[in-house]
Write an enzyme that holds these catalytic residues in place. Sequence first.
Site, mmCIF file in Angstrom:
data_model
loop_
_atom_site.group_PDB
_atom_site.id
_atom_site.type_symbol
_atom_site.label_atom_id
_atom_site.label_comp_id
_atom_site.label_asym_id
_atom_site.label_seq_id
_atom_site.Cartn_x
_atom_site.Cartn_y
_atom_site.Cartn_z
ATOM 1 N N ASN A 11 0.882 -1.161 0.000
ATOM 2 C CA ASN A 11 0.000 0.000 0.000
ATOM 3 C C ASN A 11 0.925 1.218 0.000
ATOM 4 O O ASN A 11 1.613 1.476 0.997
ATOM 5 C CB ASN A 11 -0.855 -0.038 1.255
ATOM 6 C CG ASN A 11 -2.163 0.705 1.173
ATOM 7 O OD1 ASN A 11 -2.855 0.825 2.171
ATOM 8 N ND2 ASN A 11 -2.546 1.209 0.017
ATOM 9 N N ASN A 63 -6.921 10.567 -0.942
ATOM 10 C CA ASN A 63 -6.986 9.421 -1.838
ATOM 11 C C ASN A 63 -6.267 9.742 -3.145
ATOM 12 O O ASN A 63 -5.974 10.898 -3.450
ATOM 13 C CB ASN A 63 -8.442 9.060 -2.139
ATOM 14 C CG ASN A 63 -9.060 8.185 -1.071
ATOM 15 O OD1 ASN A 63 -8.380 7.403 -0.413
ATOM 16 N ND2 ASN A 63 -10.359 8.317 -0.886
ATOM 17 N N CYS A 72 -6.513 6.124 7.038
ATOM 18 C CA CYS A 72 -5.784 5.085 6.307
ATOM 19 C C CYS A 72 -4.799 4.445 7.279
ATOM 20 O O CYS A 72 -3.878 5.111 7.757
ATOM 21 C CB CYS A 72 -5.057 5.705 5.113
ATOM 22 S SG CYS A 72 -4.033 4.549 4.192
ATOM 23 N N GLY A 73 -4.987 3.157 7.572
ATOM 24 C CA GLY A 73 -4.156 2.490 8.568
ATOM 25 C C GLY A 73 -2.717 2.310 8.132
ATOM 26 O O GLY A 73 -1.773 2.637 8.862
ATOM 27 N N ASN A 74 -2.503 1.782 6.920
ATOM 28 C CA ASN A 74 -1.132 1.636 6.424
ATOM 29 C C ASN A 74 -0.492 2.998 6.213
ATOM 30 O O ASN A 74 0.711 3.176 6.439
ATOM 31 C CB ASN A 74 -1.122 0.839 5.118
ATOM 32 C CG ASN A 74 -1.333 -0.644 5.351
ATOM 33 O OD1 ASN A 74 -0.979 -1.184 6.394
ATOM 34 N ND2 ASN A 74 -1.911 -1.312 4.366
ATOM 35 N N GLU A 197 -10.562 -0.536 -2.889
ATOM 36 C CA GLU A 197 -10.591 0.718 -2.135
ATOM 37 C C GLU A 197 -11.287 1.831 -2.903
ATOM 38 O O GLU A 197 -10.964 2.093 -4.066
ATOM 39 C CB GLU A 197 -9.167 1.166 -1.794
ATOM 40 C CG GLU A 197 -8.547 0.397 -0.643
ATOM 41 C CD GLU A 197 -7.366 1.135 -0.040
ATOM 42 O OE1 GLU A 197 -7.544 2.307 0.371
ATOM 43 O OE2 GLU A 197 -6.278 0.545 0.024
ATOM 44 N N ARG A 198 -12.235 2.484 -2.237
ATOM 45 C CA ARG A 198 -12.845 3.679 -2.817
ATOM 46 C C ARG A 198 -11.782 4.772 -2.863
ATOM 47 O O ARG A 198 -10.853 4.797 -2.047
ATOM 48 C CB ARG A 198 -14.051 4.132 -1.991
ATOM 49 C CG ARG A 198 -13.700 4.590 -0.595
ATOM 50 C CD ARG A 198 -14.877 5.176 0.146
ATOM 51 N NE ARG A 198 -14.425 5.725 1.425
ATOM 52 C CZ ARG A 198 -15.184 6.421 2.250
ATOM 53 N NH1 ARG A 198 -16.448 6.665 1.932
ATOM 54 N NH2 ARG A 198 -14.708 6.888 3.392
ATOM 55 N N CYS A 207 -4.657 -2.992 2.648
ATOM 56 C CA CYS A 207 -5.430 -1.901 3.235
ATOM 57 C C CYS A 207 -5.438 -2.099 4.746
ATOM 58 O O CYS A 207 -5.957 -3.106 5.241
ATOM 59 C CB CYS A 207 -6.849 -1.893 2.675
ATOM 60 S SG CYS A 207 -7.919 -0.646 3.447
ATOM 61 N N GLY A 208 -4.873 -1.142 5.471
ATOM 62 C CA GLY A 208 -4.736 -1.294 6.918
ATOM 63 C C GLY A 208 -6.048 -1.282 7.668
ATOM 64 O O GLY A 208 -6.297 -2.141 8.518
ATOM 65 N N THR A 209 -6.910 -0.295 7.375
ATOM 66 C CA THR A 209 -8.213 -0.289 8.042
ATOM 67 C C THR A 209 -9.051 -1.476 7.593
ATOM 68 O O THR A 209 -9.901 -1.966 8.332
ATOM 69 C CB THR A 209 -8.969 1.025 7.756
ATOM 70 O OG1 THR A 209 -9.048 1.238 6.342
ATOM 71 C CG2 THR A 209 -8.294 2.213 8.428
#
Length: 266
Positions: A11, A63, A72-74, A197-198, A207-209
């Site tokens: 990511n 984004n 965004c987690g990552n 991912e949107r 995707c982290g989350t």
Amino acid sequence: MQFHKYQGTGNDFVMIDDRAKVFDETNQALIARLCHRRFGIGADGLILLRNKPDFDFEMVYFNADGRPSSMCGNGGRCTVAFAKFLGLIDSHTRFLAVDGPHDARVDDNGTVHLRMIDVEPAQEAEVGEEDVFLHTGSPHHIHFLDPSESPSLAEFNVFAAGHDIRYDQAYDPAGTNVNFVEVPADPAQPWPVRTYERGVEDETLSCGTGVTAVALAASQRGAASPVRLRTMGGELEVSFEHRPDGGFANVWLSGPAVRVFSGMVA
């Protein structure tokens, strides 16, 4: 303008040290161009690191389409690694993101542990029997694939199915991210995950989350904290505690965050 490229299990993000606050965050076309994989640097998103009173720094995330987005987690883990690279933090930090304050720490081996927000109980999604919804700082629809079904996750058309769910009227008007999960025979083994991912409007390598949402949903299918998850870009781990109301607390997302290269944009 100097930039740095970071990635967390594939990511990837354009990182900009904007402590002087000179970057024009309203210029969506510029952000989209920088993130474009043919005409720009190429990334799933762009992140500004800024000063913030009472915190070590602030993370401002966009984004790839140039629009501001949810957590965004990552990206958060990569921002922590970037802050350490800049000498702003040592091994522990507290910073501000769009969904509120976050604590994090960096191990000697480069692993970044990010504390996520507390999460409300999983909701049954409206678009399928094997579907749930969780908000882990960003909205996530989770679809569990039956191991006996065909196609397998490796052969699954994530773009087509993810696009349909992302734009399903149940999620109007903002839409949702979509995760497809293969249930392992042994829940202690890594749970394979692929995510649409949107904002990117395509599958991303991680995707982290999203994996956070999958881990919490998987805990109702036999997985125990910490849960290991295998994305297209590598492995992540999520630990958590169950709340009496069915929600989740003390949620931590852990994995690598790597500086790939640095450069200048004219």
